[in-house]
Enzyme design. Structure first.
Site, PDB file in Angstrom:
ATOM      1  CB  CYS A 117       5.201 -10.348 -20.267  1.00 43.42           C
ATOM      2  SG  CYS A 117       5.463 -12.080 -19.826  1.00 43.42           S
TER       3      CYS A 117
ATOM      4  NE  ARG B 192       3.191 -11.729 -12.961  1.00 44.06           N
ATOM      5  CZ  ARG B 192       3.789 -10.633 -13.417  1.00 44.06           C
ATOM      6  NH1 ARG B 192       3.087  -9.526 -13.616  1.00 44.06           N
ATOM      7  NH2 ARG B 192       5.078 -10.634 -13.682  1.00 44.06           N
TER       8      ARG B 192
ATOM      9  CG  HIS C 108      -2.211  -0.665   0.988  1.00 41.69           C
ATOM     10  ND1 HIS C 108      -2.910  -1.322   1.974  1.00 41.69           N
ATOM     11  CD2 HIS C 108      -2.952  -0.786  -0.124  1.00 41.69           C
ATOM     12  CE1 HIS C 108      -4.034  -1.805   1.462  1.00 41.69           C
ATOM     13  NE2 HIS C 108      -4.081  -1.496   0.192  1.00 41.69           N
TER      14      HIS C 108
HETATM   15  C1  PEP Z   1       8.566 -13.551 -15.513  1.00 36.12           C
HETATM   16  O1  PEP Z   1       9.012 -14.556 -14.942  1.00 36.12           O
HETATM   17  O2  PEP Z   1       9.277 -12.715 -16.105  1.00 36.12           O
HETATM   18  C2  PEP Z   1       7.114 -13.272 -15.530  1.00 36.12           C
HETATM   19  C3  PEP Z   1       6.609 -12.346 -16.307  1.00 36.12           C
HETATM   20  O3  PEP Z   1       6.308 -13.977 -14.713  1.00 36.12           O
HETATM   21  P1  PEP Z   1       6.280 -13.884 -13.103  1.00 36.12           P
HETATM   22  O4  PEP Z   1       7.027 -12.640 -12.734  1.00 36.12           O
HETATM   23  O5  PEP Z   1       4.831 -13.870 -12.743  1.00 36.12           O
HETATM   24  O6  PEP Z   1       6.970 -15.150 -12.692  1.00 36.12           O
END
Ligand code: PEP
Ligand code: MG
Length: 538
Positions: A493, A291, A187
């Site tokens: 990502c 996610r 937060h």
């Molecule tokens: C990553 O591993 O880069 C990803 C995008 O997934 P997470 O951060 O949820 O493991």
């Protein structure tokens, strides 16, 4: 970067972008003296009174802060009104414990509960509870809690800092926040971002000494008692950040970003449907990563209808734009009671992501049914996390295809969406051509952790955990190159997509699709714009 003398620098994680140069102020909560316990009745009354005082303090802060801050504080006031919680403390007092000890141990148990939640959001709420714990204990021990006094523009350093303490500080003269622990999803991090206060978390161990500090929320560094050269380079970085921020918002509205004449697609990462409310989300080319672990934040796996409603809401928001939903990535740093395996010696190398879903087909099937039904409502793509071998993708595909067949046989509208994988295990990047995937999305957070042999959640390894390490870039470039030759889309990502300093390397690796948090969209689009017109990251 580490050390204890002047001029040395420390690196953590960015929680809020911005720059602060000012007095260094340590504000860790001092321990209040012991409480002299009274009778059971006196202890119970003292507890009631302390809770009322704490409620009043927080309500006053909420009234003066307003907006999002007030909502955050309401969460704390609601916790203080939770009769089940208070009953548990009374029961403990009834067993002969002084009020402060009873309160502390009950809250400690709740905090541990929140800390073991699979969802980062819930985990981050534990610092709100820790604030309540400390606030009430201080009141019970006769210390009414003096508001924090911080010199104007100060760089405040604490182990962790709850929202109410953050709001006690007068930030009108600028300043920044450097936390030794903390989390970008807490937060207090939301408040810092909303108020434009730079904030860096997970800095590890910092000496108590220091007179002035430079806090760079973009590079996630803290420099103590800097020399003239450090100040000069810091000021340069700050000035170009300020310039670029002003133009970034204007650029966001332009339809496309391009680099060397090629269109760059910019998607957003979301964890929950509410993330789409971010003002900048509308300018994204679609959703590059949803996610779905947030759906597991409750105590049980949500049913098919609950999941379908969430996926459908995201697809409706996106219209024709693509939406990439990732199947449950539980395990590793995201344990889910009743789903993930207990007692794994090395959970990051254990049964997580697709491995776990294939091991628990009865749970996976519910998600796949919901996704198959949602697939007919928009431009859905589904990807599997933590994939190591082509057989796993095929096993997932077979389960999914069987589920679609069964739904259709029962007269339920459904279809098999495009199937892709996260490239986040080095083996998958090295053998990328062995996967019959419709698309690839590089998870640079995990890819870097596995390539560099650094636990991504271990702050002590932050200096080594460099996603720009040539070994990581090599695997990214290989994956992009394969996509280009085979005509398969490859995006990235992980967090590095939202870090302007990583952009030149990512574009040079051949990536043309990136997915970032909505709050980073403007900055990333602007940086691409600068790079394409021959400028620097700035
Ligand atoms: C990553 O591993 O880069 C990803 C995008 O997934 P997470 O951060 O949820 O493991
Ligand atoms: Mg990952």
């Amino acid at each position: 970067m580490q050390g204890g003398a002047a001029g040395l620098a420390y690196r953590g994680r960015t929680a809020s972008i911005g720059f602060a140069h000012g007095p260094f102020v340590r504000v860790d909560a001092g321990a209040a003296g012991e409480r002299v316990a009274g009778t059971l009745v006196e202890e119970a009354l003292a507890l009631r009174n302390a809770i009322d005082v704490a409620s009043g303090q927080i309500a006053d802060l909420a009234a003066s802060a307003g907006g999002e801050a007030a909502q955050i504080l309401e969460f704390q006031v609601a916790l203080l009104e939770d009769e089940d919680l208070i009953e548990a403390v009374f029961a403990s007092i009834g067993e002969g414990r002084p009020a402060d000890i009873a309160w502390r141990s009950t809250l400690d148990a709740q905090i541990a509960d929140y800390n073991s939640a699979p969802d980062d959001y819930l985990k981050a709420r534990s610092s709100d509870l820790a604030d309540l714990r400390d606030r009430v204990v201080h009141i019970l021990r006769g210390d009414q809690g003096q508001p924090l006094k911080v010199p104007s523009g100060g760089v405040v350093c604490a182990d962790d800092l709850p929202p109410s303490r953050f709001l006690e500080i007068d930030w009108s003269g600028g300043g920044g926040l450097a936390l030794l622990r903390g989390s970008p999803t807490s937060h207090v991090a939301m408040l810092a971002r909303a108020r434009g206060i730079p904030m860096v978390v997970q800095l590890g161990t910092i000496p108590d000494i220091g007179t002035t500090a430079l806090l760079d929320g973009e590079g996630a560094t803290l420099e103590l008692d800097p020399n003239a050269e450090q100040v000069r380079t810091f000021e340069k970085r700050r000035d170009s950040h300020l310039k670029s921020r002003a133009s970034a918002r204007a650029i966001l509205r332009r339809p496309t970003a391009s680099w060397r004449g090629e269109r760059i697609k910019l998607f957003i990462n979301i964890q929950r449907v509410e993330d789409l409310e971010h003002a900048d989300a509308q300018y994204a080319d679609g959703i590059g990563l949803m996610r779905t672990e947030f759906l597991l934040a409750g105590r049980s796996v949500p049913d098919e209808e609950t999941q379908f409603q969430a996926y459908d809401a995201v697809l409706r928001w996106a219209g024709q734009r693509p939406v990439t939903i990732r199947t449950f990535d539980a395990g590793g740093d995201k344990p889910v009671p009743g789903f993930t395996l207990d007692g794994e010696a090395n959970p990051f190398l254990g049964v997580r992501g697709l491995r776990l879903c294939l091991a628990r087909p009865e749970i996976f099937a519910v998600q796949l049914r919901a996704l198959a039904r949602a697939a007919i409502r928009g431009n859905l793509k589904v990807m599997f996390p933590m994939v190591t071998s082509a057989d796993e993708l095929e096993a997932g595909r077979k389960l999914f295809a069987d589920i679609v067949q069964r739904l259709l046989a029962d007269g339920i509208a459904a279809m098999l969406p495009e199937l892709g994988i996260m490239v986040e295990v080095p083996a998958a990047a090295l053998a990328v051509s062995s996967f019959k995937a419709a698309f690839f999305s590089i998870g640079s957070n995990d890819l870097a952790q596995y390539v560099l042999a650094c636990d991504r959640s271990n702050g002590a390894l932050a200096p080594l955990m460099d996603p720009l390490h040539p070994a990581v870039l090599e695997l990214i470039a290989r994956t992009a190159e394969h996509g280009r030759r085979a005509g398969i889309s490859v995006s990235l990502c992980g967090d590095m997509a939202g870090d302007p300093r990583c952009l030149p390397a990512l574009l040079n690796c051949g990536l043309r699709e990136l997915s970032v948090n909505a709050s980073a969209l403007a900055q990333i689009k602007h940086t691409i714009d600068r790079l394409s017109s021959g400028g620097s990251v700035g």
